[in-house]
Write a protein that holds these residues in place. Structure first.
Motif: not given
Length: 474
Positions: A136-138, A164-170
């Motif tokens: 995970r990245a900030s 993965q980052v916060p607020g990412g999409t699939d």
């Protein structure tokens, strides 16, 4: 107490003891013994101490880990490769079994990333074909920067960035909407006069006056001969031809005086407008291309004089590669609009080869879903004035204008390229919109076979459909 009662009590006691022994053995079977686990990193070693003197050891796969007895009660474990194997130790009447877990060592690249980006949870997995980044990245910028550092460190390796980052999409598919608008305006003004005599001249004179800015008359095969006339006298005979490559706008010729003129007086305006809106869907980190146009043949002459034909593409083209990075979409886009230009073409071996008028843009941008960006724009103003005059004669008052010519050309071009990326997903069957259809029928009335069959559009031998009877009024 009788003997029968004693036998019954003894039998019951045996049954109870047997049941207790069976239940104890069942409880013991339900509690398996756990195998001790020893962890070691590949490339490092550890020591296992035992409570008894070791007489023999065995490992299941020496390629993953190796064991060596260094003292009667110490075993040296050397980790070689990632994996899990079993170690069995014998000593006298005792035996122990261990699970040796060899873990992947932290690579130098991962250590470098932890130093450059402290606090980021980054794991690097190397294999023969790719480098995989997980964790995970900030934020999105840090994730992209980590990927750039890894690509710069291993330029020939295929880097798969799964951070993965916060607020990412699939979503893994991007639809790019491109709008290319062009408006072209041009105006042309030309004015000039050229004078000439006939091929036989005017009296004893043959002449032509032109500024050479516009085409004029050309003389060919002029002859002047002395011949004997009907009365026996000497007569001058004149012969010749005149060629005109362009009669310009106004052509005047006086047959009595054998004098003419070509007048170039032209004013032209033009307007061109083009709008192309190609849309294209591509998968994440995969290039997609789109072409709406065609191909035109171009003859190529080789050193042996043989002519081969190659085809060149033209039309509306779009190439782009999307990279989904959290809530950002990084695009490498290359839109292009080209059309055939016969005015600037060339003639080769009898073939007219047109030129291509091309508008192209190539860049890399970062946008969020639904945002738009003008990646290219152009405003081109062109003004050109050409003047020509015959020396001295053009300086005469009043009539000097007849010995001058001019051509003025003005052109203005405006071009704009706008892109909009959108994250998309496949449509379910009930979400598919209706396709465009023709407003009329494919066949004119009377050509449909079903209209000629009895029973309407039913089977061939079906009876005619009777109209329902109207209800009676009471």
């Amino acid at each position: 107490m009788s003997s029968n009662n004693r036998r019954s009590l003894r039998h019951r006691g045996l049954v109870v003891m047997t049941a207790l022994l069976l239940s104890a053995s069942t409880i013991g079977a339900q509690q398996p013994t756990t195998t001790p686990q020893v962890k070691v990193t590949a490339g490092r070693s550890t020591i296992i101490n035992t409570d008894f003197d070791v007489t023999r050891i065995a490992v299941t796969n020496p390629a993953i880990a190796d064991a060596t007895v260094v003292l009667p009660r110490e075993i040296l474990i050397d980790g070689k490769g990632p994996g899990t194997i079993s170690l069995i130790v014998w000593g006298g009447s005792q035996r122990m079994q261990y699970d040796l877990v060899v873990e992947q060592p932290v690579s130098s690249l991962e250590q470098q990333l932890h130093q450059l980006f402290p606090g980021e949870e980054v794991q690097v997995t190397n294999n023969a074909e790719a480098i995989v980044l997980t964790g995970r990245a900030s934020n999105t910028q840090t994730m992209l920067r980590i990927g750039e550092v890894v690509r710069a460190t291993a330029a020939k390796a295929n880097v798969i960035n799964m951070l993965q980052v916060p607020g990412g999409t699939d979503a893994q598919q991007v639809m790019l909407q491109v709008r290319i608008a062009e408006v072209n305006r041009r105006a042309l003004t030309e004015l000039g006069v050229s004078f000439f005599t006939g091929a036989t001249g005017a009296g004893d004179w043959i002449g032509r006056g032109t500024t050479q800015q516009f085409p004029s008359a050309e003389y060919q095969d002029l002859e002047r001969n002395k011949v004997t006339g009907p009365n026996g006298g000497s007569v001058t005979e004149l012969k010749g031809k005149m060629e005109f490559s362009d009669f310009l706008n106004i052509f005047l010729f006086n047959t009595n005086w054998n004098v003419g003129s070509l007048i170039r007086a032209l004013k032209a305006t033009g307007h061109f407008q083009s709008l192309a809106e190609p849309n294209l869907i591509a998968y994440n980190n995969r290039e997609a291309s789109f072409l709406a146009g065609g191909e035109f043949p171009v003859p190529i002459v080789n050193s042996l004089g043989q002519v081969t034909v190659q085809f060149k593409e033209f039309g509306v083209r779009l190439n782009f590669t999307p990279t989904i990075a959290g809530d950002l979409i990084r695009l490498k886009v290359r839109p292009e609009v080209s059309e055939l230009d016969f005015n600037n073409g060339v003639t080769l071996e009898g073939f007219r080869i047109p030129a291509l008028s091309t508008r192209r843009a190539e860049t890399e941008v970062e946008l969020r879903d639904g945002q738009s960006f003008a990646v290219a724009g152009l405003i081109d103003n062109t003004a050109q004035t050409d003047r020509a005059a015959i020396p001295y004669l053009s300086a005469l008052p009043i009539i000097g204008t007849l010995f001058k010519s001019k051509a003025e050309r003005q052109e203005r071009t405006e071009l704009l390229v706008l892109i909009t990326p959108r994250l998309v997903r496949p449509l379910n069957p009930d979400e598919v919109p209706p396709l465009p259809t023709m407003p009329g029928r494919f066949l004119p009335p009377g050509d449909d076979v079903s209209e000629k069959l009895e029973g309407g559009a039913g089977t061939v031998d079906g009876p005619a459909v009777k109209a329902a009877a109207a209800p009676r009024q009471r």
